[in-house]
Design a protein around this motif. Sequence first.
Motif, PDB file in Angstrom:
ATOM      1  N   LEU A  90      57.173  68.200  -0.748  1.00 27.36           N
ATOM      2  CA  LEU A  90      58.618  68.267  -0.959  1.00 27.36           C
ATOM      3  C   LEU A  90      58.854  68.738  -2.381  1.00 27.36           C
ATOM      4  O   LEU A  90      58.268  68.185  -3.316  1.00 27.36           O
ATOM      5  CB  LEU A  90      59.253  66.878  -0.800  1.00 27.36           C
ATOM      6  N   ARG A  91      59.693  69.764  -2.528  1.00 28.50           N
ATOM      7  CA  ARG A  91      59.986  70.256  -3.882  1.00 28.50           C
ATOM      8  C   ARG A  91      61.486  70.433  -4.044  1.00 28.50           C
ATOM      9  O   ARG A  91      62.162  70.871  -3.107  1.00 28.50           O
ATOM     10  CB  ARG A  91      59.319  71.615  -4.115  1.00 28.50           C
ATOM     11  N   VAL A  92      61.987  70.072  -5.217  1.00 27.02           N
ATOM     12  CA  VAL A  92      63.398  70.314  -5.506  1.00 27.02           C
ATOM     13  C   VAL A  92      63.465  71.577  -6.352  1.00 27.02           C
ATOM     14  O   VAL A  92      62.827  71.649  -7.396  1.00 27.02           O
ATOM     15  CB  VAL A  92      64.013  69.107  -6.254  1.00 27.02           C
ATOM     16  N   VAL A  93      64.176  72.588  -5.866  1.00 22.14           N
ATOM     17  CA  VAL A  93      64.236  73.866  -6.578  1.00 22.14           C
ATOM     18  C   VAL A  93      65.684  74.264  -6.823  1.00 22.14           C
ATOM     19  O   VAL A  93      66.564  73.974  -6.012  1.00 22.14           O
ATOM     20  CB  VAL A  93      63.529  75.004  -5.787  1.00 22.14           C
ATOM     21  N   GLU A  94      65.910  74.931  -7.941  1.00 20.07           N
ATOM     22  CA  GLU A  94      67.273  75.343  -8.271  1.00 20.07           C
ATOM     23  C   GLU A  94      67.553  76.704  -7.656  1.00 20.07           C
ATOM     24  O   GLU A  94      66.760  77.626  -7.761  1.00 20.07           O
ATOM     25  CB  GLU A  94      67.419  75.404  -9.801  1.00 20.07           C
ATOM     26  N   LEU A  95      68.674  76.814  -6.985  1.00 21.09           N
ATOM     27  CA  LEU A  95      69.053  78.091  -6.375  1.00 21.09           C
ATOM     28  C   LEU A  95      70.557  78.275  -6.530  1.00 21.09           C
ATOM     29  O   LEU A  95      71.336  77.481  -5.983  1.00 21.09           O
ATOM     30  CB  LEU A  95      68.668  78.088  -4.883  1.00 21.09           C
ATOM     31  N   ARG A  96      70.941  79.284  -7.279  1.00 23.83           N
ATOM     32  CA  ARG A  96      72.360  79.604  -7.478  1.00 23.83           C
ATOM     33  C   ARG A  96      73.231  78.372  -7.756  1.00 23.83           C
ATOM     34  O   ARG A  96      74.168  78.075  -7.024  1.00 23.83           O
ATOM     35  CB  ARG A  96      72.908  80.365  -6.264  1.00 23.83           C
ATOM     36  N   GLY A  97      72.871  77.634  -8.792  1.00 26.01           N
ATOM     37  CA  GLY A  97      73.700  76.516  -9.221  1.00 26.01           C
ATOM     38  C   GLY A  97      73.604  75.274  -8.364  1.00 26.01           C
ATOM     39  O   GLY A  97      74.436  74.376  -8.455  1.00 26.01           O
ATOM     40  N   GLU A  98      72.572  75.225  -7.530  1.00 25.99           N
ATOM     41  CA  GLU A  98      72.401  74.042  -6.661  1.00 25.99           C
ATOM     42  C   GLU A  98      70.941  73.640  -6.659  1.00 25.99           C
ATOM     43  O   GLU A  98      70.064  74.510  -6.740  1.00 25.99           O
ATOM     44  CB  GLU A  98      72.714  74.449  -5.225  1.00 25.99           C
ATOM     45  N   LEU A  99      70.677  72.346  -6.505  1.00 22.39           N
ATOM     46  CA  LEU A  99      69.289  71.938  -6.281  1.00 22.39           C
ATOM     47  C   LEU A  99      69.091  71.827  -4.776  1.00 22.39           C
ATOM     48  O   LEU A  99      69.870  71.167  -4.081  1.00 22.39           O
ATOM     49  CB  LEU A  99      68.990  70.610  -6.986  1.00 22.39           C
ATOM     50  N   ARG A 100      68.085  72.523  -4.277  1.00 24.52           N
ATOM     51  CA  ARG A 100      67.784  72.532  -2.847  1.00 24.52           C
ATOM     52  C   ARG A 100      66.436  71.853  -2.633  1.00 24.52           C
ATOM     53  O   ARG A 100      65.656  71.705  -3.581  1.00 24.52           O
ATOM     54  CB  ARG A 100      67.692  73.977  -2.318  1.00 24.52           C
ATOM     55  N   VAL A 101      66.165  71.468  -1.396  1.00 20.70           N
ATOM     56  CA  VAL A 101      64.881  70.824  -1.111  1.00 20.70           C
ATOM     57  C   VAL A 101      64.029  71.727  -0.226  1.00 20.70           C
ATOM     58  O   VAL A 101      64.474  72.163   0.838  1.00 20.70           O
ATOM     59  CB  VAL A 101      65.095  69.449  -0.437  1.00 20.70           C
ATOM     60  N   GLU A 102      62.842  72.045  -0.728  1.00 23.37           N
ATOM     61  CA  GLU A 102      61.901  72.834   0.073  1.00 23.37           C
ATOM     62  C   GLU A 102      60.888  71.900   0.713  1.00 23.37           C
ATOM     63  O   GLU A 102      60.399  70.956   0.088  1.00 23.37           O
ATOM     64  CB  GLU A 102      61.148  73.817  -0.829  1.00 23.37           C
ATOM     65  N   PRO A 108      64.615  74.501   4.854  1.00 17.72           N
ATOM     66  CA  PRO A 108      65.070  74.502   6.257  1.00 17.72           C
ATOM     67  C   PRO A 108      66.564  74.803   6.412  1.00 17.72           C
ATOM     68  O   PRO A 108      67.041  74.981   7.524  1.00 17.72           O
ATOM     69  CB  PRO A 108      64.761  73.078   6.748  1.00 17.72           C
ATOM     70  N   GLY A 109      67.298  74.863   5.294  1.00 19.13           N
ATOM     71  CA  GLY A 109      68.713  75.251   5.336  1.00 19.13           C
ATOM     72  C   GLY A 109      69.561  74.295   6.162  1.00 19.13           C
ATOM     73  O   GLY A 109      69.404  73.067   6.079  1.00 19.13           O
ATOM     74  N   GLU A 110      70.439  74.864   6.987  1.00 16.87           N
ATOM     75  CA  GLU A 110      71.405  74.047   7.743  1.00 16.87           C
ATOM     76  C   GLU A 110      70.723  73.108   8.750  1.00 16.87           C
ATOM     77  O   GLU A 110      71.333  72.150   9.209  1.00 16.87           O
ATOM     78  CB  GLU A 110      72.403  74.953   8.489  1.00 16.87           C
ATOM     79  N   ALA A 111      69.468  73.389   9.089  1.00 19.70           N
ATOM     80  CA  ALA A 111      68.748  72.514  10.032  1.00 19.70           C
ATOM     81  C   ALA A 111      68.703  71.084   9.499  1.00 19.70           C
ATOM     82  O   ALA A 111      68.626  70.114  10.264  1.00 19.70           O
ATOM     83  CB  ALA A 111      67.331  73.032  10.261  1.00 19.70           C
TER      84      ALA A 111
END
Length: 261
Positions: A90-102, A108-111
């Motif tokens: 599990l990784r927290v990555v910054e994408l366009r002003g947001e922290l997302r979880v990989e 997995p996006g909207e899933a």
Amino acid sequence: MNASDAPSPGGELRRPRVVTIDGPAGCGKSTVVARLSEWLGARGVATVGFSTGLVYRGLTWCALERGIDLADARAVRALLRGVELGGVELRVVELRGELRVEVDGHDPGEALRTTRVTDAIHWIADDPEVRAALLPLQRALPAGPVILSEGRDLGTVVYPDAAVKVYLTASLEERARRRHSEFRDRLGEEISLEEVQERIRRRDEHDSEREAAPLRPAEDAVVIDTTTLAPEAVVEEILAEFPDDWFPPAAPSGAGGGADE
Ligand code: DC
């Protein structure tokens, strides 16, 4: 040293400037984070949004994808033992002003937001061992921008020394109405308003009554009931809590700064 401390280019320690926004499902957290980020961005204050539920959602989604029985706490905990032992990355990555979880290198996006995941999260969110293992992921924050974090236990457990703590509430009926539109418009899921309300009621009960880090306002949080408030009004109340030095110095008069609304 705290995992969230980071030296600035000048060498001194720059603690992340954290705003915690806790509250039950549908109380308006994401809308408020989006509006705050827009408002602050327009005034030269960089922000990063972090919906910490994504961390719980990522782990739940992974367990479902791998066919793990979520009721089997040992099997779920094993997922957190590291990739080299067959666990999940599990990784927290910054994408366009947001922290997302990989999850294992992919977002997995909207899933992550489907009812399939939401309905199963409690197995993970109730387990104190899992919650403790997920803390470092939530605390490794970028040091420059203002972090607008939303969740359930942020002011109480994850970031107890956050500079600004907010707890949002709203009536069950209003929260169900908001979530219902979201299911229809964003996720394309057909589900009745009554069913959404019942699911939210059950989740609130669960989040508030669990022993590990239950949903509740921190003692030093400002509590805002959003049932009848427009997002702008909520944002205004939150901004009043911000320390002055988070804003760039005001431009000298006549410098042609942007018009205020
Ligand atoms: O905010 P959300 O709907 O994405 O959160 C989904 C679930 O994750 C929520 O019902 C409980 C859990 N959660 C938690 O236990 N602690 C957090 N800080 C965030 C979410």
